[in-house]
Design a protein around this motif. Structure first.
Motif, mmCIF file in Angstrom:
data_model
loop_
_atom_site.group_PDB
_atom_site.id
_atom_site.type_symbol
_atom_site.label_atom_id
_atom_site.label_comp_id
_atom_site.label_asym_id
_atom_site.label_seq_id
_atom_site.Cartn_x
_atom_site.Cartn_y
_atom_site.Cartn_z
ATOM 1 N N LYS A 1 0.858 -1.187 0.000
ATOM 2 C CA LYS A 1 0.000 0.000 0.000
ATOM 3 C C LYS A 1 0.891 1.233 0.000
ATOM 4 O O LYS A 1 1.877 1.297 0.736
ATOM 5 N N ILE A 2 0.580 2.197 -0.846
ATOM 6 C CA ILE A 2 1.349 3.436 -0.868
ATOM 7 C C ILE A 2 0.656 4.464 0.018
ATOM 8 O O ILE A 2 -0.468 4.891 -0.266
ATOM 9 N N ILE A 3 1.325 4.839 1.093
ATOM 10 C CA ILE A 3 0.787 5.856 1.993
ATOM 11 C C ILE A 3 1.191 7.223 1.456
ATOM 12 O O ILE A 3 2.390 7.498 1.309
ATOM 13 N N PRO A 4 0.229 8.081 1.145
ATOM 14 C CA PRO A 4 0.557 9.387 0.542
ATOM 15 C C PRO A 4 1.456 10.213 1.443
ATOM 16 O O PRO A 4 1.364 10.164 2.679
ATOM 17 N N GLY A 5 2.336 10.990 0.828
ATOM 18 C CA GLY A 5 3.239 11.850 1.566
ATOM 19 C C GLY A 5 2.548 13.108 2.064
ATOM 20 O O GLY A 5 1.378 13.360 1.767
ATOM 21 N N SER A 6 3.276 13.902 2.829
ATOM 22 C CA SER A 6 2.766 15.166 3.357
ATOM 23 C C SER A 6 3.829 16.236 3.143
ATOM 24 O O SER A 6 5.019 15.990 3.346
ATOM 25 N N GLN A 7 3.391 17.409 2.756
ATOM 26 C CA GLN A 7 4.304 18.520 2.513
ATOM 27 C C GLN A 7 4.285 19.472 3.704
ATOM 28 O O GLN A 7 3.243 19.724 4.301
ATOM 29 N N ARG A 8 5.454 20.002 4.037
ATOM 30 C CA ARG A 8 5.571 21.010 5.083
ATOM 31 C C ARG A 8 4.883 20.573 6.377
ATOM 32 O O ARG A 8 3.974 21.216 6.876
ATOM 33 N N THR A 9 5.344 19.469 6.932
ATOM 34 C CA THR A 9 4.768 18.942 8.170
ATOM 35 C C THR A 9 5.886 18.598 9.143
ATOM 36 O O THR A 9 7.062 18.580 8.762
ATOM 37 N N ARG A 10 5.523 18.340 10.396
ATOM 38 C CA ARG A 10 6.524 17.966 11.392
ATOM 39 C C ARG A 10 7.191 16.646 11.016
ATOM 40 O O ARG A 10 6.542 15.704 10.570
#
Length: 584
Positions: free
Chosen positions: A227-236
């Motif tokens: 499963k590909i877990i989506p990334g997050s931009q500008r996060t801790r």
């Protein structure tokens, strides 16, 4: 023996099974306790559980050499597991009576590393503890690295290990700490880099509140699917673990994205690991420059020196409001002091010569950690430990990634990278530059590299060079050519296409009579002396001799210097593991 006389193996302290044999001067498993018989688990494939004698009466019943069964070991010897499995059945008295003469032990040392507060635990396991081997293997918990790592460390290159301390509250021993339903975060993250020549090591602490990008994370599910877990931009940064079902492999990818360092392995520890491992080593010595009574971490210690373990050790490494500026960066410094003290304790003779401590460490270490599947056995951990145990504590440097308060926040809660210091520090680690003293052989090598940059420099218009792409981004050779010709006046340059094989680092090969040209091009491009490779010239498209510039995977683009700093930037916080520090 019947079931009642055997007892339960779980009730026995493994350390109590070892005694000093005065005849050999070595420690061995206790085979003849003075009271009831003690069970020792037999190796897999041995055909049953090992049995012990019961003192002098048992020894008197030993099978004599003339009457021993065919295939049995002579009195005073121990049959190998393979031989015992195929041997004919023996009498109970014969099996109980033989007392083995210990073979010379072959030392095995396992250096295991935990994230969070306990980064390094050296576990010594003797080959005589073979009967205990499978038990330790069964203690280890592992998960996939999902292709985020290198596939495993190698003895002929530097080693990078990601150490994660999670604040996950679930699980035995973690009750009572904050939100019991928390899925956890990468609360404390350390990158351990051990140099290629094993003379030095660097530990980079990554602040949990650092704003960064988390990439998409392919993750193996319980049923084996991906499963590909989506990334997050500008996060801790700490959201790279636990949140959105992210696993340690996602933290690996985030670290690589941030620093440019590819990880070989990861190790994860929770709150309970801090308690059990510090108790196993007999406590860690710490020093306080002032009284500390922190209601949040529950640390209550007066000024001065202390030896702490268990709950006190956990409280110490979780303390932040009562030290420094009261934030996460102050806590990081406290943890680095703690780890330095732990390393000194582990290197001391008191620990390394105590079989009881070693076995307790082996037990606690294998139970406390979650590791990647590439190092999921005692044998693999032992091989890794042999490499990690070679450097001296004086050449182990702790450094914190340089950060500043997030300028976009009115109320300061997060931090961002401090540039260019952060990139300079990352470059030093990537290029295997020690943050501490470098051994003499390496000093000579560095001096020779520096000497290549000294001397007269040719005019830019006299520099002849062919440019090859040896692993840089597609189009880099043409981009560099245009920049050199238009902006830097290196008009006698040409694009020679792709190199025959990719290179990790950019190189400039030149003949002895082209050294002045090499020095000029190195100055223009920001090449280090290590990038200059004295060799031979080649013929360019005009039939004239030319140097060869091969753009490696480290190439960042036209005009971006490739020189690695020779020293740590002045404002980077760092400390070495051999020095005693007192928390302020």
């Amino acid at each position: 023996m019947d079931a009642q006389s055997r007892g339960r193996a779980d009730d026995i302290d493994p350390a109590d099974q070892w005694v000093l044999n005065p005849d050999t001067g070595e420690y061995e498993l206790r085979l003849a306790p003075s009271a009831a018989q003690s069970p020792v688990p037999g190796p897999r494939g041995s055909g049953g559980r090992g049995r012990t004698g019961t003192g002098g009466a048992a020894r008197a019943r030993q099978t004599s050499p003339a009457r021993r069964p065919e295939g049995a070991a002579p009195a005073g010897e121990t049959a190998s597991p393979r031989r015992r499995a195929n041997a004919p059945a023996e009498s109970a008295a014969g099996r109980r009576g033989r007392r083995p003469v210990p073979k010379k032990a072959k030392g095995k040392k396992v250096l295991t590393w935990t994230g969070g507060s306990l980064a390094f635990v050296l576990v010594g396991v003797s080959a005589a503890a073979y009967l205990y081997y499978e038990h330790l293997n069964n203690n280890i918990t592992s998960v996939s690295d999902d292709g985020a790592g290198t596939g495993g460390f190698s003895k002929d290159r530097a080693i990078n290990i990601l150490l994660i301390g999670t604040d996950k509250r679930t699980g035995k021993g973690n009750e009572g700490y904050g939100d019991k339903n928390s899925s956890g975060h990468a609360d404390t993250t350390l990158v351990l880099h051990v140099s290629k020549d094993r003379t030095n090591a660097t530990v980079l602490s990554i602040p949990r509140d650092l704003i960064t990008d988390i990439p998409d994370c392919p993750t193996t599910q319980e049923d084996g699917s991906e499963k590909i877990i989506p990334g997050s931009q500008r996060t801790r940064f700490n959201n790279s673990l636990g949140q959105e079902d992210r696993t340690p492999s996602c933290t690996m990818r985030t670290v690589t994205e941030l620093t440019g360092l590819k990880m070989d392995h990861f190790m994860v520890a929770d709150f309970n690991a801090v308690k059990t491992l510090t108790s196993a080593v007999g406590g860690v010595d710490v020093c306080l420059a002032k009284d500390i009574k922190d209601k949040d971490s529950k640390l209550d210690l007066p000024k001065g020196e202390h030896t702490i373990e268990g709950e006190d050790a956990l409280a110490f490494v979780r303390t932040r409001h009562s030290v420094g500026f009261g934030g996460d960066l102050s806590r990081i410094e406290l943890q680095q002091q703690f780890l330095g003290s732990l390393m000194r304790k582990l290197k001391s003779n008191d620990t390394l010569t105590s079989p009881s401590k070693m076995i307790k460490l082996a037990e606690a270490g294998t139970q406390a950690l979650t590791v990647d599947s590439q190092i999921s056995t005692i044998k693999k951990l032992a091989d890794l430990g042999a490499e990690l145990g070679k450097f001296d504590t004086k050449n182990l440097t702790f450094a914190t990634v340089p950060v500043v308060d997030n300028p976009s926040e009115a109320v300061k809660a997060t931090v961002v990278l401090k540039q260019p210091q952060a990139q300079q520090l990352f470059a030093m680690v990537r290029d295997d530059v020690s943050l501490t003293e470098v051994k003499q052989g390496k000093k000579k090598e560095k001096a020779a590299e520096a000497a290549r940059l000294k001397g007269p420099k040719a005019e830019a218009s006299e520099v002849r060079v062919r440019i090859l792409n040896g692993g840089a981004v597609a189009g880099s050779a043409q981009e560099t050519l245009s920049w050199l010709q238009v902006q830097e006046g290196v008009t006698k340059s040409e694009n020679a296409g792709n190199a025959e094989r990719p290179l990790a680092k950019t190189t400039l090969e030149y003949a002895p009579d082209q050294a002045d040209q090499a020095r000029r091009l190195a100055e223009i491009m920001g090449l280090s002396g290590a990038a200059l490779k004295p060799g031979r010239s080649v013929t360019n498209s005009q039939g004239a001799p030319a140097m060869t510039l091969t753009l490696g995977k480290d190439y960042k683009g036209a005009g971006v210097p490739l020189t690695t700093p020779a020293k740590v930037p002045d404002d980077v916080q760092k400390a070495t593991a051999d020095k005693v520090e007192c928390a302020k």
